[in-house]
Scaffold this motif. Structure first.
Motif, mmCIF file in Angstrom:
data_model
loop_
_atom_site.group_PDB
_atom_site.id
_atom_site.type_symbol
_atom_site.label_atom_id
_atom_site.label_comp_id
_atom_site.label_asym_id
_atom_site.label_seq_id
_atom_site.Cartn_x
_atom_site.Cartn_y
_atom_site.Cartn_z
ATOM 1 N N VAL A 109 1.013 -1.255 0.006
ATOM 2 C CA VAL A 109 -0.047 0.095 0.100
ATOM 3 C C VAL A 109 0.854 1.301 0.409
ATOM 4 C CG1 VAL A 109 -1.819 1.337 1.292
ATOM 5 C CG2 VAL A 109 -1.609 -1.185 1.427
ATOM 6 N N LEU A 110 1.806 1.461 0.653
ATOM 7 C CA LEU A 110 2.631 2.523 0.267
ATOM 8 C C LEU A 110 3.112 3.261 -0.753
ATOM 9 C CD1 LEU A 110 4.661 1.523 3.366
ATOM 10 C CD2 LEU A 110 4.004 3.191 3.329
ATOM 11 N N GLN A 111 3.220 2.365 -1.825
ATOM 12 C CA GLN A 111 3.481 2.815 -3.284
ATOM 13 C C GLN A 111 1.829 3.566 -3.152
ATOM 14 O OE1 GLN A 111 2.321 0.340 -6.352
ATOM 15 N NE2 GLN A 111 1.575 -1.478 -5.536
ATOM 16 N N PHE A 112 1.114 3.683 -2.709
ATOM 17 C CA PHE A 112 0.166 5.052 -3.185
ATOM 18 C C PHE A 112 -0.042 5.858 -2.192
ATOM 19 C CE2 PHE A 112 -1.187 1.072 -5.031
ATOM 20 C CZ PHE A 112 -0.780 1.208 -6.993
ATOM 21 N N PHE A 113 0.379 5.249 -0.502
ATOM 22 C CA PHE A 113 -0.054 6.383 0.733
ATOM 23 C C PHE A 113 1.065 6.087 1.278
ATOM 24 C CE2 PHE A 113 -4.326 4.521 -0.622
ATOM 25 C CZ PHE A 113 -5.155 5.856 0.006
ATOM 26 N N ASP A 114 2.131 7.814 1.640
ATOM 27 C CA ASP A 114 2.944 7.637 2.816
ATOM 28 C C ASP A 114 2.213 7.120 4.082
ATOM 29 O OD1 ASP A 114 3.956 9.698 0.676
ATOM 30 O OD2 ASP A 114 2.946 11.185 1.916
ATOM 31 N N PRO A 115 4.083 6.423 3.859
ATOM 32 C CA PRO A 115 4.003 6.427 5.944
ATOM 33 C C PRO A 115 2.983 6.775 6.827
ATOM 34 C CG PRO A 115 5.938 6.005 4.714
ATOM 35 C CD PRO A 115 5.544 7.074 4.016
ATOM 36 N N ALA A 116 3.215 8.522 6.847
ATOM 37 C CA ALA A 116 2.473 8.864 8.297
ATOM 38 C C ALA A 116 1.211 9.237 7.355
ATOM 39 C CB ALA A 116 2.821 10.223 8.066
#
Length: 387
Positions: free
Chosen positions: A337-344
């Motif tokens: 999912v991190l390919q679409f959302f920043d960690p924060a």
């Protein structure tokens, strides 16, 4: 966010109720014991649910919803003008009774155990929907708190039933006005009492898109007045935005899943979030709390054009299985999912609750604890990598 605040761990809401508490709940509903007597027993179950969550490393806790019959029917006792009605009792008012019974059998729905709050008169607010839950929770935890509430669309659609509701409310839209007003009063009171996160449960939105053509489900018994999914989704957006308009000082989320009443995955809805996302993005809320841990949730690529528009409450474990997902597997799911959302932007949670319906909890407290512990361990691994 600091390292310690990255990937906060939370829950969708419900915790498995012990058998003795379910028995006490039924005795209270039958008038055999008082609300005070029941609440003294329920306090013990809440304390156990909170301890399980804290011991597992959950950052934002709930009271487990253990005082509730289910995640939306509990409003019957908090509002006037409503009647708690078994699905089996609603069969007398369904136009196609045989067809509806067949749907219930196919979906593995216990018609005598699951109940809906039906508006039979004009509804009104007797007391806070969840103020007592929050007050007790805050007395017994120093962690951030989450209160789940039935969303305005779910509450409207599940509470209006032709033949029972139409004398007070000729159409569902009339009922929705009172529901929005009640929810607005509730969330302001919850905010002023110090809640950190209010989660609106709107699981029936998946039914709108992926349900059967008759549009009837145990969870949303009256989708008969509108057949077009576009109309229904636009109605849901409008109700949500009217509910939260102008209210700040608290985080809002909306939870969408594909059903959590059966361990039989094949009877639950499936399909990606693509048809829902344009509408969810129009809701004036902070976070989407989504079921994502099973193949039924579909392809992640549908999030590409909506990257970082909302926070994501990422479902990373299946609440209905005995298998304990490994921290490594959870990390792998998050990285996809991190390919679409920043960690924060990412919170971690199970797909749904562990005890959505009082008499059909989908897991044991011990298994739920181990699943939450795995999520917390995965969160720490991710924090080390992405701080």
């Amino acid at each position: 966010m600091t390292q310690t605040n990255l990937f906060p761990v939370t829950v969708v809401g419900s915790w498995s109720r012990p058998a003795w508490l379910v028995q006490a709940l039924r005795r209270r509903q039958a008038g055999e014991i008082s609300h005070e007597e029941f609440n003294r027993m329920a306090d013990e179950a809440v304390l156990a649910a909170v301890k399980y969550q804290e011991d597992a490393g959950v950052d934002i806790v709930t009271d487990g919803e253990v005082r509730r019959d289910n995640f939306y029917s509990f409003v019957v006792e908090k509002l006037s003008g409503m009647k708690l009605t078994k699905v089996s009792e609603l069969l007398d008012y369904v136009k196609d009774r045989a067809g509806f019974e067949e749907v219930l059998r196919a979906l593995d729905v216990p018609a005598f155990a699951i109940k809906s709050p039906i508006a039979v008169e004009k509804i009104g607010r007797r007391q806070g929907l969840a103020l007592d839950e929050l007050d007790f929770l805050k007395q017994h935890t120093t962690r951030q708190t989450k209160i789940p509430l039935p969303g305005p669309y779910l509450l409207t659609r599940s509470s209006w039933f032709e033949g029972l509701s139409d004398k007070a409310y000729p159409v569902p839209e009339e009922l929705s006005k009172d529901i929005v007003a009640i929810l607005r009063e509730e969330i302001v009171a919850l905010r002023d009492r110090g809640v950190d996160f209010i989660q609106f449960d709107e699981p029936s939105l998946s039914q709108v898109v992926y349900g059967d053509e008759a549009g009837e489900t145990f969870m949303c018994a009256a989708l008969s007045s509108r057949k077009d999914p576009t109309d229904e989704l636009e109605f849901a957006v409008r109700l949500m935005n009217e509910t939260v308009a102008g209210i700040d000082g608290v985080k809002f989320g909306v939870h969408v899943c594909r059903g959590n009443w059966s361990r039989k995955e094949e009877v639950l809805l499936k399909g990606n979030y693509g048809p829902l996302l344009p509408y969810l993005m129009q809701m004036h809320i902070d976070q989407l709390v989504l079921e994502m841990a099973t193949p039924r949730a579909g392809e992640l690529e549908v999030f590409k054009e909506y990257a970082n528009e909302k926070e994501l409450g990422l479902g990373v474990v299946n609440p209905r299985t005995d298998e304990i997902e490994s921290p490594a597997l959870i990390v792998q799911r998050v990285k996809q999912v991190l390919q679409f959302f920043d960690p924060a932007q990412i919170y971690l949670n199970p797909d749904c609750g562990f005890g959505t319906f009082a008499e059909r909890c989908v897991n044991t407290p011990e298994t739920a604890y181990r699943k939450l512990k795995a999520i917390s361990e995965a969160a720490e691994m991710l924090r080390q990598e992405y701080a």
